[in-house]
Structures are given as C-alpha cells and as structure tokens.
Design an enzyme around this catalytic site. Structure first.
Site, mmCIF file in Angstrom:
data_model
loop_
_atom_site.group_PDB
_atom_site.id
_atom_site.type_symbol
_atom_site.label_atom_id
_atom_site.label_comp_id
_atom_site.label_asym_id
_atom_site.label_seq_id
_atom_site.Cartn_x
_atom_site.Cartn_y
_atom_site.Cartn_z
ATOM 1 N N ASN A 1 0.854 -1.183 0.000
ATOM 2 C CA ASN A 1 0.000 0.000 0.000
ATOM 3 C C ASN A 1 0.893 1.239 0.000
ATOM 4 O OD1 ASN A 1 0.844 0.406 2.721
ATOM 5 N ND2 ASN A 1 -0.889 -0.782 3.496
ATOM 6 N N ASP B 1 -5.177 -8.506 1.626
ATOM 7 C CA ASP B 1 -5.273 -9.947 1.403
ATOM 8 C C ASP B 1 -6.170 -10.244 0.211
ATOM 9 O OD1 ASP B 1 -3.707 -10.320 3.662
ATOM 10 O OD2 ASP B 1 -5.404 -10.731 4.986
#
Length: 335
Positions: free
Chosen positions: A206, A276
C-alpha cells in the site's frame, strides 16, 4: 476494458490453483460490555459475552482464494498446542488444503482482540517471531520440492513472524528456478523485509509500505511514481502494484509503464484484510491465464466490495459479477 471482458475474466477464476506460503495466525475475538472500572487499576472490566476465532494472516489470503472459487494450498507453521489444532480445524472447515509444519519450539501465533461496545479495548499478541528450526526448515523444503510444479502462482504472505527469512528466500528462489515451468511469485511485503524480495514477479504494497520502502512519504501521484521507481531500483522486481485506498491502484509493468486503476468502492466501513483480498484475486486471475492489468482490475472490484463490510471479509464470483453490472466500465489511464 469492456464489462463483457471483465465478466469473462471473473468466470475464468473458478477452479484454478494458488499456493500461499507464509505467516498463519489465529485471530481471536473476545466481545462483551463494560459496566465498571477495575478496583485494582484504572482500566475497564470487560464482561465477555461471546468469543470467536478466525483465520488470520496467510490464512485470510487462502480464505479469499477459496471464496472466489479457487483451490488454495496453504503452507505455514503452527505450534504443538491447542491453538494450532484450532487453525487446522478452521482450515478444514474453510476447504483450504494445508501443509502445517508443527514446530514445538514456538507457540502458534495468536492475536486476541478484546472488544467492548464495538470498541477495541486492547490487543494481546502471543508469538515468537523467529525463523524455523533446521528440522522444520528441511521438512518444509522437502514438501515444496514434491509439489511446487503443480502450482503456477505462489503468494508469499509475509507478516514479519519469521517464516519468510533470508534463508527461506535464498532456498525458495533457487527451488523455483529448477521447476519445469517457473511459477509466478507474488509478495505482500513487510517493510522490514523488503530486501528479501529481490527478483519476485509482483509486489503489492500500500502507499504507506511503498513509502517506507522508498524512503519518503507517499501522498499523491508524483510520489507514487517516484516510490515505484525507487522500489524497482532497490529490488529488481518484475512488476509492482501500489494500492492507494480510495485513490485506486497504480500498476507498474516495469519502470516506465504505469497505469492507474480507479477505485470501485462505493462505501468504506473497514479496510481490514483488503490487501489480502487484492493479492488473492490477482494471484487467482494470473493462475487462470488472465493478463496482469485485467487481474488487477478484478482485484480492485473485489477490494471495493470487502471494504464495504466489517472485519476481514471476502467476496464471491457472484457478488463480483453483480457489482460489475452496477458500475460503469473502468477507465484505466496512463500515468
């Protein structure tokens, strides 16, 4: 990219195989209410009303694979304790195939979250974040050597608990080079381990993780591009996907090919587990032979669904197909 092409790609996900290697943990929740402060210390007394246990870490990645119609093989380690038995049972209930190496020298990684009136009061971690012992390490690679040719895509799910180590990566990268057909290797990175990931096929940090790897804060398009190029220079990876929350994703297919995929989230309640979902969806799509840009677009749809739910949620092929029909065609742009 037309909606028809996206629907075709979603349908192609079913039945494909992905191996997930990494840190498995037990997410344990104790939920109740607070009616008084303890006389022993200025802390709330939580009266527990219910408990639940869920697959965490690499287990949640595997759960996402199965929910999208894929076949997940989860390779990890647990202790010789009751929590390890619980994880084994949860995997079987989720229809996740496993190779769980029992390590008597470590407890099963467990995170207990105590929640009162929808507010987390405290988290208690039980873990030993060290590499495998030699006997367990040899058991792991004997197993991988026997099955690795069956999996076209492998996810390394690194939560910094010791399973993904320098010794692991050195042996693993040598092993995949001996495969009849080298599998694609995708990594959900842990910042402290960045230098272990040299030469992998796709990293999925991220913006915070990308900034930590590049050495400066990432706050917008210009810094995303700078960070991506810095990570390529540092790690010599083949591709990079930086997830930017509400700002979508930046896909780097090399240093100079950068495409922006807009977000498909209509509401955001909880970003827990969204990473995930992203790596699981990309991996399953690549296993199905789908191109990387389309795979990342599917992952963006999937992430947009799960952030609209509370907790580490998953989505399904049917839910993705319905969501695609409700939204306009994605406008992917070059950066």
């Amino acid at each position: 990219m037309t909606l028809e092409q996206i629907h075709s790609a979603i349908a192609a996900l079913k039945g494909n195989k992905v191996m997930i290697i990494g840190d498995l943990m037990l997410d344990h929740y104790m939920i109740g209410g607070v009616e008084r402060i303890s006389p022993e210390a200025p802390v709330p007394v939580v009266r527990v009303e219910r408990e639940s246990s869920l697959l965490g870490g690499a287990g949640n990645v595997a759960r996402n694979i199965v929910s999208l119609g894929g076949h997940a093989m989860l390779v990890s380690t647990v202790g010789t304790d009751e929590d390890g038995n619980t994880l084994d049972r949860l995997c079987r209930e989720a229809e996740i195939a496993t190779k769980l190496i029992r390590d008597p020298a470590r407890p099963t990684t467990k995170k207990t979250r105590i929640i009162a009136s929808n507010q987390q009061v405290v988290r208690v971690d039980q873990e030993l974040a060290v590499p495998l012992q030699q006997a367990e390490f040899d058991e792991l690679f004997n197993y991988l050597s026997s099955v690795i040719n069956d999996y076209p895509v492998i996810i390394l799910s690194d939560y910094g608990k010791g399973f993904i180590s320098r010794e692991f990566m050195d042996r693993f990268m040598c092993l995949i080079e001996t495969c009849e057909r080298r599998p694609l290797v995708l990594v959900d990175p842990k910042t402290v381990n960045y230098d272990l990931y040299t030469g992998v096929d796709l990293l999925t940090p991220n913006t915070k993780e990308a900034g930590e790897g590049a050495g400066f804060p990432v706050t917008g398009q210009d810094t995303v591009i700078r960070a991506g190029r810095a990570l390529f220079e540092r790690l010599c990876c083949n591709n990079l996907l930086i997830t930017m929350g509400g700002d979508g994703m930046a896909l780097f297919e090399g240093v100079d090919s950068i495409r922006h995929i807009p977000t498909f989230a209509r509401k955001v309640y909880d970003v827990t587990g969204a990473g995930d979902t992203v790596i699981a969806t990309v991996a399953l799509a690549l296993s199905a032979g789908i191109g990387l840009l389309t795979a990342c677009t599917l992952a963006n749809y999937a992430a947009g669904i799960v952030v609209g739910q509370v907790g580490a949620a998953t989505t399904s092929l049917e839910e993705m197909a319905e969501t695609v029909d409700e939204l306009p065609e994605p406008q992917v742009t070059n950066w």
